[in-house]
Design a protein around this motif. Structure first.
Motif, PDB file in Angstrom:
ATOM      1  N   ILE A 149       5.560 -63.688  13.931  1.00  0.00           N
ATOM      2  CA  ILE A 149       5.745 -62.375  13.336  1.00  0.00           C
ATOM      3  C   ILE A 149       6.013 -61.370  14.450  1.00  0.00           C
ATOM      4  O   ILE A 149       5.334 -61.384  15.490  1.00  0.00           O
ATOM      5  N   ALA A 150       6.993 -60.519  14.270  1.00  0.00           N
ATOM      6  CA  ALA A 150       7.390 -59.553  15.294  1.00  0.00           C
ATOM      7  C   ALA A 150       7.693 -58.216  14.636  1.00  0.00           C
ATOM      8  O   ALA A 150       7.832 -58.116  13.412  1.00  0.00           O
ATOM      9  N   THR A 151       7.835 -57.192  15.475  1.00  0.00           N
ATOM     10  CA  THR A 151       8.118 -55.833  15.017  1.00  0.00           C
ATOM     11  C   THR A 151       9.494 -55.421  15.519  1.00  0.00           C
ATOM     12  O   THR A 151       9.816 -55.607  16.704  1.00  0.00           O
ATOM     13  N   VAL A 152      10.303 -54.844  14.653  1.00  0.00           N
ATOM     14  CA  VAL A 152      11.645 -54.408  15.020  1.00  0.00           C
ATOM     15  C   VAL A 152      11.539 -53.147  15.876  1.00  0.00           C
ATOM     16  O   VAL A 152      10.857 -52.181  15.504  1.00  0.00           O
ATOM     17  N   VAL A 153      12.232 -53.169  17.014  1.00  0.00           N
ATOM     18  CA  VAL A 153      12.256 -52.002  17.905  1.00  0.00           C
ATOM     19  C   VAL A 153      13.573 -51.246  17.746  1.00  0.00           C
ATOM     20  O   VAL A 153      13.573 -50.024  17.616  1.00  0.00           O
ATOM     21  N   HIS A 154      14.712 -51.963  17.766  1.00  0.00           N
ATOM     22  CA  HIS A 154      16.023 -51.345  17.591  1.00  0.00           C
ATOM     23  C   HIS A 154      16.708 -51.983  16.392  1.00  0.00           C
ATOM     24  O   HIS A 154      16.657 -53.198  16.220  1.00  0.00           O
ATOM     25  N   PRO A 155      17.353 -51.183  15.587  1.00  0.00           N
ATOM     26  CA  PRO A 155      18.103 -51.747  14.460  1.00  0.00           C
ATOM     27  C   PRO A 155      19.229 -52.652  14.968  1.00  0.00           C
ATOM     28  O   PRO A 155      19.540 -52.677  16.160  1.00  0.00           O
ATOM     29  N   VAL A 212      14.395 -65.036  10.457  1.00  0.00           N
ATOM     30  CA  VAL A 212      14.261 -65.876   9.262  1.00  0.00           C
ATOM     31  C   VAL A 212      14.237 -65.023   8.005  1.00  0.00           C
ATOM     32  O   VAL A 212      15.053 -65.178   7.100  1.00  0.00           O
ATOM     33  N   ARG A 213      13.311 -64.078   7.948  1.00  0.00           N
ATOM     34  CA  ARG A 213      13.153 -63.251   6.742  1.00  0.00           C
ATOM     35  C   ARG A 213      12.302 -62.041   7.080  1.00  0.00           C
ATOM     36  O   ARG A 213      11.779 -61.924   8.188  1.00  0.00           O
ATOM     37  N   SER A 273      21.893 -60.823   5.531  1.00  0.00           N
ATOM     38  CA  SER A 273      21.367 -60.541   4.187  1.00  0.00           C
ATOM     39  C   SER A 273      20.222 -59.540   4.202  1.00  0.00           C
ATOM     40  O   SER A 273      19.724 -59.169   3.138  1.00  0.00           O
ATOM     41  N   LEU A 274      19.798 -59.101   5.383  1.00  0.00           N
ATOM     42  CA  LEU A 274      18.665 -58.182   5.499  1.00  0.00           C
ATOM     43  C   LEU A 274      19.131 -56.836   6.050  1.00  0.00           C
ATOM     44  O   LEU A 274      20.038 -56.770   6.884  1.00  0.00           O
ATOM     45  N   GLU A 275      18.536 -55.791   5.570  1.00  0.00           N
ATOM     46  CA  GLU A 275      18.741 -54.441   6.108  1.00  0.00           C
ATOM     47  C   GLU A 275      17.458 -54.030   6.812  1.00  0.00           C
ATOM     48  O   GLU A 275      16.453 -53.707   6.176  1.00  0.00           O
ATOM     49  N   LEU A 276      17.485 -54.070   8.138  1.00  0.00           N
ATOM     50  CA  LEU A 276      16.277 -53.850   8.936  1.00  0.00           C
ATOM     51  C   LEU A 276      16.310 -52.470   9.574  1.00  0.00           C
ATOM     52  O   LEU A 276      17.377 -51.936   9.902  1.00  0.00           O
ATOM     53  N   ALA A 277      15.131 -51.917   9.753  1.00  0.00           N
ATOM     54  CA  ALA A 277      14.954 -50.625  10.424  1.00  0.00           C
ATOM     55  C   ALA A 277      13.842 -50.773  11.443  1.00  0.00           C
ATOM     56  O   ALA A 277      13.140 -51.803  11.513  1.00  0.00           O
ATOM     57  N   ALA A 278      13.670 -49.753  12.253  1.00  0.00           N
ATOM     58  CA  ALA A 278      12.639 -49.793  13.285  1.00  0.00           C
ATOM     59  C   ALA A 278      11.254 -49.859  12.649  1.00  0.00           C
ATOM     60  O   ALA A 278      11.006 -49.308  11.563  1.00  0.00           O
ATOM     61  N   ASN A 279      10.340 -50.578  13.309  1.00  0.00           N
ATOM     62  CA  ASN A 279       8.926 -50.746  12.912  1.00  0.00           C
ATOM     63  C   ASN A 279       8.758 -51.651  11.695  1.00  0.00           C
ATOM     64  O   ASN A 279       7.654 -51.706  11.105  1.00  0.00           O
ATOM     65  N   ASP A 280       9.797 -52.384  11.318  1.00  0.00           N
ATOM     66  CA  ASP A 280       9.666 -53.350  10.230  1.00  0.00           C
ATOM     67  C   ASP A 280       9.097 -54.656  10.781  1.00  0.00           C
ATOM     68  O   ASP A 280       9.428 -55.078  11.897  1.00  0.00           O
ATOM     69  N   TYR A 281       8.265 -55.333   9.965  1.00  0.00           N
ATOM     70  CA  TYR A 281       7.731 -56.647  10.316  1.00  0.00           C
ATOM     71  C   TYR A 281       8.696 -57.719   9.817  1.00  0.00           C
ATOM     72  O   TYR A 281       9.108 -57.704   8.648  1.00  0.00           O
ATOM     73  N   ILE A 282       9.011 -58.681  10.709  1.00  0.00           N
ATOM     74  CA  ILE A 282       9.917 -59.755  10.344  1.00  0.00           C
ATOM     75  C   ILE A 282       9.345 -61.071  10.865  1.00  0.00           C
ATOM     76  O   ILE A 282       8.500 -61.095  11.764  1.00  0.00           O
TER      77      ILE A 282
END
Length: 436
Positions: free
Chosen positions: A56-62, A78-79, A37-46
């Protein structure tokens, strides 16, 4: 892990869609199951699910699809993190500074031999991790009790090495840039002193060591390029021979493809090997056996054919003719030649004459040697009788005549006595006689 989580892990397909995330700068990468349900990109907080709580973590690879590893547990995303989550994360960073100062004060109070490096708060503040270094094991049970009473949460003490310490603290490397391990390196690759030798670097510890006191991690970056450049090049202290220059290899320059050779004349020659290095598997046998650094252009040295053995008679006749020509050029006749030269010439054999057998020393047989011994004994006896006749004491019948006579008899007629019976055997010229 609950029964529901175990059932969820068993129901996962062999191909899964995951997201790579990190929890701190230059931290280790972790894979979490992607939330469709989420569209994530690099450097996003999740916000991700952890073993105890959330973080809390940071996205490195889509998101990408990969094979599932059945030996590990995959947790889910989670979100997406909200602004309140980001503000809470920043507040935790401020709390880490306070926890660091408090822990330093308690370590000094308990006089523990440890160095505190860093403090990390979990996102929901359910756990605080204290990183420290020490030369040995430390009994920090009383310290943990004081910290748990102070912060009212779960405390974890984790001992790390000197490289991990530099990774957490950061700093400026000898090159002037920030340390690689604290900016982009995820894991530490093994580094050896051989890498520095192959790159012709100064082997001084102050030149090849980083802030941690270990070999610099950047020695690994160009090692593979140097290995490829060194293929086919001679080794240090090996013999070099290209037909024009012969000597010992003293230095290599893999990037320029040159070598420095100390010749047999005592000079240094820099030789460019571009175009001379044979490919792998080519070259003569001397190029790759490690004993020589031959840079020949042929794969194999041409075989030298052995000449057929010459006839002995022909060689002697040729030597004799060469000798006569030399003597004639010097104006010396054969009669004036030295005896050694005359004897060296082969003697001509008369027709009808049998060839003379070579002289050889024959070993005397035992019978001839015994005969010669008997002759020497007889001659000795005759000389003794002559001395006895010429002796004046024997003619006058002096006191010494008996002694001389006995002496002469003992030489001419030996006697021997049996040990048991006492019989004396006298072997004189007149015959054998036995006395007691």
């Amino acid at each position: 892990m609950s029964d529901a989580e175990l059932a969820e892990q068993a129901a996962l397909p062999d191909r899964i869609k995951v997201v790579s995330v990190k929890f701190r700068t230059a931290g280790k990468l972790y894979e979490f199951l992607h939330n469709e349900s989420l569209e994530l990109a690099a450097n996003d907080y999740i916000i991700v699910s952890l073993e105890k709580g959330v973080g809390i973590a940071t996205v490195v690879h889509p998101p990408y699809i990969t094979d599932r590893d059945k030996g590990r547990v995959y947790r889910r995303v989670v979100r997406r993190a909200t602004e309140e989550d980001v503000a809470m994360h920043k507040a935790n960073l401020e709390m880490e500074k306070y926890a660091f100062e408090t822990a330093l004060h308690r370590i000094k109070k308990h006089k523990l031999p440890m160095k505190l490096v860093r403090v990390e708060y979990l996102f929901d503040a359910t756990k605080i991790t204290f990183y420290f270094t020490s030369d040995g094991r430390v009994d920090f049970r009383e310290l943990v009790k004081d910290l748990a009473q102070e912060f009212k949460t779960r405390i974890e003490m984790r001992q790390i090495g000197v490289r991990d310490e530099t990774k957490l603290l950061g700093g400026f490397a000898p090159c002037g840039r920030t340390c690689c391990c604290s900016t982009f390196l995820r894991d530490f690759a093994p580094v050896s002193i051989r890498m520095a030798k192959e790159q012709n670097l100064n082997l001084s510890p102050s030149k090849i060591s980083g802030l941690c006191g270990r070999l610099m991690c950047c020695l690994v970056y160009e090692h593979s390029q140097y290995e490829q450049a060194l293929e086919g090049m001679p080794t240090i202290d090996s013999e070099y021979d290209d037909g024009r220059i012969r000597g010992t290899v003293k230095k290599l320059n893999p990037l320029k493809r040159t070598i420095l050779v100390y010749t047999h004349d005592g000079k240094y020659e820099e030789i460019d090997l571009t175009g001379k290095i044979p490919k792998s598997g080519a070259g003569c046998s001397r190029c790759h056996d490690g004993k020589s650094a031959c840079m020949c252009e042929h794969k194999k040295a041409p075989a030298i054919e052995k000449a057929p053995p010459a006839d002995e008679g022909d060689s002697l006749a040729e030597l004799a003719s060469l000798h006569r020509e030399k003597m004639a050029s010097l104006g010396i006749t054969e009669d004036q030649a030295s005896p050694k030269i005359a004897r060296s010439q082969p003697q001509e054999q008369q027709p009808g004459q049998e060839p003379s057998a070579p002289r050889s020393r024959k070993r005397r047989s035992g019978k001839s040697s015994r005969r010669s011994k008997d002759r020497r004994e007889n001659k000795g006896g005759e000389r003794t009788e002559q001395r006895e006749k010429k002796s004046p004491t024997a003619a006058t019948g002096g006191a010494d005549s008996g002694r001389n006579q006995n002496f002469s008899i003992s030489r001419a007629a030996p006697q021997w006595k049996e040990r048991r019976s006492g019989t004396v055997h006298d072997h004189s010229k007149g015959g054998n006689s036995d006395q007691k």
